[in-house]
Design a protein around this motif. Sequence first.
Motif, PDB file in Angstrom:
ATOM      1  N   ILE A   1       0.865  -1.176   0.000  1.00 10.31           N
ATOM      2  CA  ILE A   1       0.000   0.000   0.000  1.00 10.31           C
ATOM      3  C   ILE A   1       0.903   1.229   0.000  1.00 10.31           C
ATOM      4  CG2 ILE A   1      -1.654   1.348   1.350  1.00 10.31           C
ATOM      5  CD1 ILE A   1      -2.833  -1.243   2.361  1.00 10.31           C
ATOM      6  N   ALA A   2       0.733   2.078  -1.007  1.00  6.39           N
ATOM      7  CA  ALA A   2       1.543   3.292  -1.127  1.00  6.39           C
ATOM      8  C   ALA A   2       0.596   4.485  -1.176  1.00  6.39           C
ATOM      9  CB  ALA A   2       2.412   3.231  -2.375  1.00  6.39           C
ATOM     10  N   CYS A   3       0.660   5.308  -0.151  1.00  6.35           N
ATOM     11  CA  CYS A   3      -0.338   6.353   0.061  1.00  6.35           C
ATOM     12  C   CYS A   3       0.329   7.724   0.188  1.00  6.35           C
ATOM     13  CB  CYS A   3      -1.099   6.002   1.341  1.00  6.35           C
ATOM     14  SG  CYS A   3      -2.428   7.094   1.764  1.00  6.35           S
ATOM     15  N   ASP A   4      -0.260   8.741  -0.438  1.00 13.12           N
ATOM     16  CA  ASP A   4       0.272  10.111  -0.357  1.00 13.12           C
ATOM     17  C   ASP A   4       1.755  10.169  -0.720  1.00 13.12           C
ATOM     18  OD1 ASP A   4      -2.107  11.337   0.301  1.00 13.12           O
ATOM     19  OD2 ASP A   4      -1.805  11.161   2.457  1.00 13.12           O
ATOM     20  N   ILE A   5       2.100   9.556  -1.825  1.00 14.44           N
ATOM     21  CA  ILE A   5       3.501   9.481  -2.258  1.00 14.44           C
ATOM     22  C   ILE A   5       4.057  10.878  -2.499  1.00 14.44           C
ATOM     23  CG2 ILE A   5       5.044   8.617  -4.060  1.00 14.44           C
ATOM     24  CD1 ILE A   5       3.190   6.253  -4.397  1.00 14.44           C
ATOM     25  N   THR A   6       5.265  11.123  -2.008  1.00 19.61           N
ATOM     26  CA  THR A   6       6.055  12.372  -2.076  1.00 19.61           C
ATOM     27  C   THR A   6       5.565  13.440  -1.102  1.00 19.61           C
ATOM     28  OG1 THR A   6       4.866  13.610  -3.821  1.00 19.61           O
ATOM     29  CG2 THR A   6       6.524  11.979  -4.536  1.00 19.61           C
ATOM     30  N   LEU A   7       4.474  13.200  -0.380  1.00 18.94           N
ATOM     31  CA  LEU A   7       3.982  14.184   0.571  1.00 18.94           C
ATOM     32  C   LEU A   7       4.543  13.919   1.964  1.00 18.94           C
ATOM     33  CD1 LEU A   7       0.238  14.413  -0.560  1.00 18.94           C
ATOM     34  CD2 LEU A   7       2.251  15.622  -1.447  1.00 18.94           C
ATOM     35  N   GLN A   8       4.355  14.856   2.881  1.00 19.12           N
ATOM     36  CA  GLN A   8       4.938  14.729   4.216  1.00 19.12           C
ATOM     37  C   GLN A   8       4.386  13.521   4.972  1.00 19.12           C
ATOM     38  OE1 GLN A   8       4.552  18.420   6.376  1.00 19.12           O
ATOM     39  NE2 GLN A   8       6.502  19.188   5.588  1.00 19.12           N
ATOM     40  N   ASN A   9       3.121  13.182   4.747  1.00 17.71           N
ATOM     41  CA  ASN A   9       2.516  12.049   5.451  1.00 17.71           C
ATOM     42  C   ASN A   9       2.524  10.788   4.597  1.00 17.71           C
ATOM     43  OD1 ASN A   9       0.713  13.305   3.721  1.00 17.71           O
ATOM     44  ND2 ASN A   9      -1.088  12.720   4.892  1.00 17.71           N
ATOM     45  N   GLU A  10       3.518  10.656   3.732  1.00 22.98           N
ATOM     46  CA  GLU A  10       3.655   9.477   2.869  1.00 22.98           C
ATOM     47  C   GLU A  10       3.674   8.189   3.699  1.00 22.98           C
ATOM     48  OE1 GLU A  10       6.597   9.110  -0.685  1.00 22.98           O
ATOM     49  OE2 GLU A  10       7.654   8.345   1.080  1.00 22.98           O
ATOM     50  N   TYR A  11       2.958   7.183   3.193  1.00 22.25           N
ATOM     51  CA  TYR A  11       2.897   5.883   3.862  1.00 22.25           C
ATOM     52  C   TYR A  11       3.084   4.798   2.810  1.00 22.25           C
ATOM     53  CZ  TYR A  11       0.853   1.877   6.387  1.00 22.25           C
ATOM     54  OH  TYR A  11       0.626   0.654   6.968  1.00 22.25           O
ATOM     55  N   ILE A  12       4.152   4.003   2.944  1.00 20.85           N
ATOM     56  CA  ILE A  12       4.407   2.897   2.018  1.00 20.85           C
ATOM     57  C   ILE A  12       4.792   1.674   2.841  1.00 20.85           C
ATOM     58  CG2 ILE A  12       5.742   2.048   0.053  1.00 20.85           C
ATOM     59  CD1 ILE A  12       6.314   4.941  -0.714  1.00 20.85           C
ATOM     60  N   LYS A  13       4.040   0.579   2.664  1.00 22.06           N
ATOM     61  CA  LYS A  13       4.321  -0.625   3.451  1.00 22.06           C
ATOM     62  C   LYS A  13       3.950  -1.859   2.643  1.00 22.06           C
ATOM     63  CE  LYS A  13       4.127  -2.024   8.294  1.00 22.06           C
ATOM     64  NZ  LYS A  13       5.526  -1.636   8.529  1.00 22.06           N
TER      65      LYS A  13
ATOM     66  N   LEU B   1      -6.631   5.214   5.207  1.00 21.91           N
ATOM     67  CA  LEU B   1      -6.548   5.412   3.766  1.00 21.91           C
ATOM     68  C   LEU B   1      -7.675   6.297   3.236  1.00 21.91           C
ATOM     69  CD1 LEU B   1      -5.840   1.704   2.706  1.00 21.91           C
ATOM     70  CD2 LEU B   1      -4.176   3.497   3.268  1.00 21.91           C
ATOM     71  N   HIS B   2      -8.553   6.749   4.113  1.00 27.75           N
ATOM     72  CA  HIS B   2      -9.762   7.448   3.669  1.00 27.75           C
ATOM     73  C   HIS B   2      -9.420   8.757   2.959  1.00 27.75           C
ATOM     74  CE1 HIS B   2     -13.930   8.451   3.429  1.00 27.75           C
ATOM     75  NE2 HIS B   2     -13.790   9.538   4.174  1.00 27.75           N
ATOM     76  N   LYS B   3      -9.859   8.853   1.714  1.00 30.69           N
ATOM     77  CA  LYS B   3      -9.679  10.051   0.887  1.00 30.69           C
ATOM     78  C   LYS B   3      -8.210  10.415   0.666  1.00 30.69           C
ATOM     79  CE  LYS B   3     -14.196  12.141   1.733  1.00 30.69           C
ATOM     80  NZ  LYS B   3     -14.946  13.343   2.134  1.00 30.69           N
ATOM     81  N   ARG B   4      -7.333   9.429   0.755  1.00 34.57           N
ATOM     82  CA  ARG B   4      -5.908   9.670   0.478  1.00 34.57           C
ATOM     83  C   ARG B   4      -5.534   8.913  -0.800  1.00 34.57           C
ATOM     84  NH1 ARG B   4      -2.775   8.025   5.828  1.00 34.57           N
ATOM     85  NH2 ARG B   4      -1.033   9.019   4.742  1.00 34.57           N
ATOM     86  N   PRO B   5      -4.946   9.590  -1.797  1.00 36.78           N
ATOM     87  CA  PRO B   5      -4.544   8.910  -3.041  1.00 36.78           C
ATOM     88  C   PRO B   5      -3.639   7.726  -2.734  1.00 36.78           C
ATOM     89  CG  PRO B   5      -4.356  11.286  -3.279  1.00 36.78           C
ATOM     90  CD  PRO B   5      -4.623  11.028  -1.815  1.00 36.78           C
TER      91      PRO B   5
END
Length: 238
Positions: A200-212, A226-230
């Motif tokens: 799951i890769a969420c908000d890529i390149t942003l401060q709250n980026e999440y990749i796991k 993940l709600h409403k996050r690209p």
Amino acid sequence: MSDIKGVLYLIPTTLGDSEPLEVLPLSVRKVIEEVDHFIVENEKTARRFIKRITPKKSQPSLTIYKLDKYADEFEVKTYLDVCEKGISVGLISEAGVPAIADPGAEIVKLAHEKEIKVVPLVGPSSIILAMMASGFNGQNFTFNGYLPIETNERKKVIKSLEKLSKEKNQSQIFIETPYRNEKMFADLKSTLTPTAKLCIACDITLQNEYIKTMEIKDWKHQQPDLHKRPTIFIIHKD
């Protein structure tokens, strides 16, 4: 009419509210400084992006062609007519790179039909960045776009993608409308086999980026927001 045709520049944008020059090369700013004709999905956000990256550029001097779901297909075919006069045009994506999971592909196709030079500029692609960070097979992967909305049909597709991944050692990438991300995550956990892997890769390149990346049996104990996050989803079955 000029003997030298204008160029179609494929201009990437940021993936969210980050400073443009933190994720985009100076070549993007240089092209925007030189071009006054732009094809965009949303005029307001495109003008805001242009102003952020080139604050001194005259906004009234810009010619904006809209490429949204309301655009007339016959009018769209005229958007590159100025290239015949030697005027270059910039195609700006709403987020990330143009023509990848983006309606701009139709404009690129038109450029090739008209023998107009196409110049892609470097910028962030959430699909490629997620694939880079997943730990999955980067030699063989497929982007599947959106999966079906209907639950039973979507679960059938998820199972078929898992099977395809195992048979071909192929990473399977897809996306979802951000407000349906959590439903997608629930369906993935209930449908995939316990040893299938999910990134799951969420908000890529942003401060709250999440990749796991984890196996499904481990994801069952996780509930990321993940709600409403690209978000990009990638599954892989060894």
